[in-house]
Design a protein around this motif. Structure first.
Motif, short mmCIF file in Angstrom:
data_model
loop_
_atom_site.label_atom_id
_atom_site.label_comp_id
_atom_site.label_asym_id
_atom_site.label_seq_id
_atom_site.Cartn_x
_atom_site.Cartn_y
_atom_site.Cartn_z
N GLU A 56 -24.57 14.99 128.49
CA GLU A 56 -24.14 13.76 129.43
C GLU A 56 -24.91 13.46 130.56
O GLU A 56 -25.22 12.72 131.06
CB GLU A 56 -22.72 14.19 129.87
CG GLU A 56 -21.87 13.27 130.85
CD GLU A 56 -21.56 11.98 130.05
OE1 GLU A 56 -21.47 10.87 130.88
OE2 GLU A 56 -21.48 11.96 128.90
N ARG A 92 -27.37 11.39 129.44
CA ARG A 92 -27.21 9.88 129.30
C ARG A 92 -27.05 9.09 131.01
O ARG A 92 -27.51 8.01 131.03
CB ARG A 92 -25.44 9.94 129.07
CG ARG A 92 -24.62 8.79 128.90
CD ARG A 92 -23.29 8.59 129.06
NE ARG A 92 -22.83 9.39 128.16
CZ ARG A 92 -22.09 9.04 126.88
NH1 ARG A 92 -22.20 7.87 126.76
NH2 ARG A 92 -21.51 10.03 126.19
N TYR A 102 -21.24 18.62 120.81
CA TYR A 102 -21.47 17.55 121.70
C TYR A 102 -20.29 16.80 122.26
O TYR A 102 -20.36 15.96 123.26
CB TYR A 102 -22.02 16.43 120.75
CG TYR A 102 -21.37 16.12 119.52
CD1 TYR A 102 -20.25 15.30 119.25
CD2 TYR A 102 -21.63 16.74 118.17
CE1 TYR A 102 -19.26 15.21 118.03
CE2 TYR A 102 -21.13 16.64 117.20
CZ TYR A 102 -19.72 16.04 116.91
OH TYR A 102 -19.08 15.66 115.86
N THR A 124 -16.93 13.22 125.04
CA THR A 124 -17.85 13.38 124.05
C THR A 124 -19.17 12.72 124.35
O THR A 124 -19.11 11.54 124.83
CB THR A 124 -17.16 12.93 122.58
OG1 THR A 124 -18.05 12.82 121.42
CG2 THR A 124 -16.91 11.16 122.83
N ALA A 125 -20.15 13.06 123.85
CA ALA A 125 -21.40 12.57 124.02
C ALA A 125 -21.74 12.07 122.45
O ALA A 125 -23.20 11.55 122.23
CB ALA A 125 -22.57 13.37 124.44
N TRP A 126 -21.09 12.07 121.49
CA TRP A 126 -21.25 11.51 120.06
C TRP A 126 -22.08 9.87 120.21
O TRP A 126 -23.05 9.98 119.41
CB TRP A 126 -20.23 11.54 119.33
CG TRP A 126 -20.48 10.77 117.90
CD1 TRP A 126 -20.04 9.73 117.40
CD2 TRP A 126 -21.17 11.51 116.84
NE1 TRP A 126 -20.32 9.63 116.28
CE2 TRP A 126 -21.00 10.69 115.87
CE3 TRP A 126 -21.71 12.77 116.57
CZ2 TRP A 126 -21.74 10.84 114.64
CZ3 TRP A 126 -22.49 12.97 115.41
CH2 TRP A 126 -22.12 12.44 114.26
N ASP A 127 -21.46 9.17 120.92
CA ASP A 127 -22.30 7.85 121.10
C ASP A 127 -23.52 8.00 121.62
O ASP A 127 -24.24 6.83 121.53
CB ASP A 127 -21.08 6.95 121.69
CG ASP A 127 -20.81 7.50 123.05
OD1 ASP A 127 -21.08 8.60 123.49
OD2 ASP A 127 -20.90 6.47 124.23
N HIS A 128 -23.90 9.11 122.38
CA HIS A 128 -25.21 8.78 123.04
C HIS A 128 -26.15 9.56 122.20
O HIS A 128 -27.38 9.54 122.71
CB HIS A 128 -24.94 9.90 124.30
CG HIS A 128 -26.42 9.71 125.21
ND1 HIS A 128 -26.86 8.45 125.54
CD2 HIS A 128 -27.09 10.70 125.62
CE1 HIS A 128 -28.06 8.82 126.15
NE2 HIS A 128 -28.24 10.40 126.22
N GLU A 152 -27.64 9.23 119.55
CA GLU A 152 -28.97 8.48 118.84
C GLU A 152 -29.76 7.99 119.80
O GLU A 152 -30.84 7.57 119.51
CB GLU A 152 -28.34 7.35 118.11
CG GLU A 152 -27.50 6.35 118.79
CD GLU A 152 -26.61 5.28 117.76
OE1 GLU A 152 -27.65 4.71 117.05
OE2 GLU A 152 -25.46 4.97 117.83
N TYR A 153 -29.46 7.78 121.02
CA TYR A 153 -30.34 7.43 122.30
C TYR A 153 -31.01 8.84 122.92
O TYR A 153 -31.66 8.26 123.90
CB TYR A 153 -29.35 6.87 123.16
CG TYR A 153 -28.72 5.56 122.52
CD1 TYR A 153 -29.32 4.31 122.14
CD2 TYR A 153 -27.24 5.60 122.51
CE1 TYR A 153 -28.87 3.48 121.44
CE2 TYR A 153 -26.74 4.50 121.56
CZ TYR A 153 -27.48 3.39 121.47
OH TYR A 153 -26.80 2.35 120.67
N ARG A 176 -28.06 13.64 114.03
CA ARG A 176 -28.02 12.58 114.85
C ARG A 176 -28.95 12.10 115.99
O ARG A 176 -29.16 10.93 116.15
CB ARG A 176 -26.57 12.25 115.27
CG ARG A 176 -26.09 10.89 115.73
CD ARG A 176 -24.58 10.83 116.30
NE ARG A 176 -24.30 9.48 116.63
CZ ARG A 176 -24.07 8.40 115.86
NH1 ARG A 176 -24.07 8.36 114.71
NH2 ARG A 176 -23.61 7.36 116.74
#
Length: 306
Positions: free
Chosen positions: A116, A119, A135, A224-228, A230-231, A258
């Motif tokens: 996080e 992010r 994550y 969750t940081a799942w969406d992050h 890939e970045y 990922r």
């Protein structure tokens, strides 16, 4: 950088943040890149017993305590606890420690914190070492079951309603040798872990305010940081214990797959306390990661494995 074996810088202090929480931190060693160690829930640094002095031989290493953990206090508004405040707290503590950028090490909850933080403050992150953590949403996967997620609301209400009674029960249980030995046998690898290495964890957890614990856990449960993943654009090493019951190894593999160009170390006999069970192996792999991915000069001698 100071060569291994020489005296290293040591500083400890507290930083008062705008809402009144006093955050404890300590800095050891000198050298770049700097390192920041992010603890697990209910921890005040026990997992870094071996890795901290190893890193401090050649790097400035920052260790700090979350709100309500260890020597850090909570603000007067006791609802201001958890993930919503942790990243800003860490940025301020890094400023106080003189670290503009650093490699972030996270254990357990610290993995969520590190991700996080990347992010929100990507420019301040040079690399990630994510150890035995998820994550996000750890209650969904604890012991590969949703049982804790289902019963947690009831547990939290009980703790919030009867905090003093809960504190007495927890303190009594965690200061009983039978409970400690059961935890070692059921959750860790008793062939690899040393009782004295776990003593600080049980001691801290026995003293911790249970309301702070459940409120912090509640903040993790919905994060969750799942969406992050890939970045994530910095070198990343994921360390997993194949026998980890808290955060099952498949979670670490999924996370490593990922994150672009990440590396994965799976410790076949390791559990949630892998950095204490096989410290030499973890140190060697971290050293290789820092050398190959971040261009950090390696140490003069290799550590013992095991």
């Amino acid at each position: 950088m100071s060569p291994p074996g020489h005296a290293t810088t040591f500083r400890q202090d507290t930083l008062r943040v705008p809402d009144g929480a006093d955050l404890y931190f300590q800095v050891r060693g000198e050298g770049t890149p700097g390192m920041v160690l992010c603890d697990g829930l209910g921890c005040d640094g026990f997992a870094w017993k071996y890795l901290l002095p190893y890193l401090a031989r050649r790097h400035r290493v920052l260790r700090w305590h979350y709100r309500g953990h260890g020597k850090s206090s909570v603000p007067e508004d006791r609802t201001r606890i958890g993930m919503a405040y942790t990243c800003d707290d860490m940025a301020r503590v890094m400023d106080a420690a003189g670290l503009e950028k650093a490699v972030l090490f996270g254990h357990s909850m610290g993995v969520q914190v590190a991700l996080e933080f990347h992010r929100r403050y990507a420019r301040r992150v040079q690399g990630l070492v994510l150890v035995c953590g998820s994550y996000g949403m750890p209650l969904d996967t604890f012991h590969d079951s949703t049982l804790l997620k289902r019963i947690f609301p009831t547990l939290r209400r009980a703790v919030e309603r009867f905090p003093l009674h809960t504190a007495r029960i927890v303190h009594g249980a965690l200061t009983t040798e039978l409970v400690v030995q059961l935890a070692i046998r059921l959750e860790m690898n008793p062939e690899l872990i040393a009782r004295n290495d776990l003593a600080p964890y049980f001691s801290h957890l026995a003293r911790m305010d249970p309301v702070v614990f459940v409120r912090t856990l509640d903040s993790l449960a919905s994060h969750t940081a799942w969406d992050h993943l890939e970045y994530v654009d910095v070198p990343t090493l994921v360390v997993a214990g194949e026998k980890d019951r808290f955060t099952p190894g498949w979670l670490s593999r999924k996370m490593a797959e990922r994150i672009p160009a990440s590396e994965l170390l799976t410790i076949s006999e390791g559990t949630h306390t892998a950095p204490l069970e096989v410290p030499g192996l973890v140190e060697l792999r971290v050293e290789r990661f820092l050398r190959e991915r971040l261009g950090v000069e390696s140490g003069e001698s290799a550590p013992k494995v095991g």
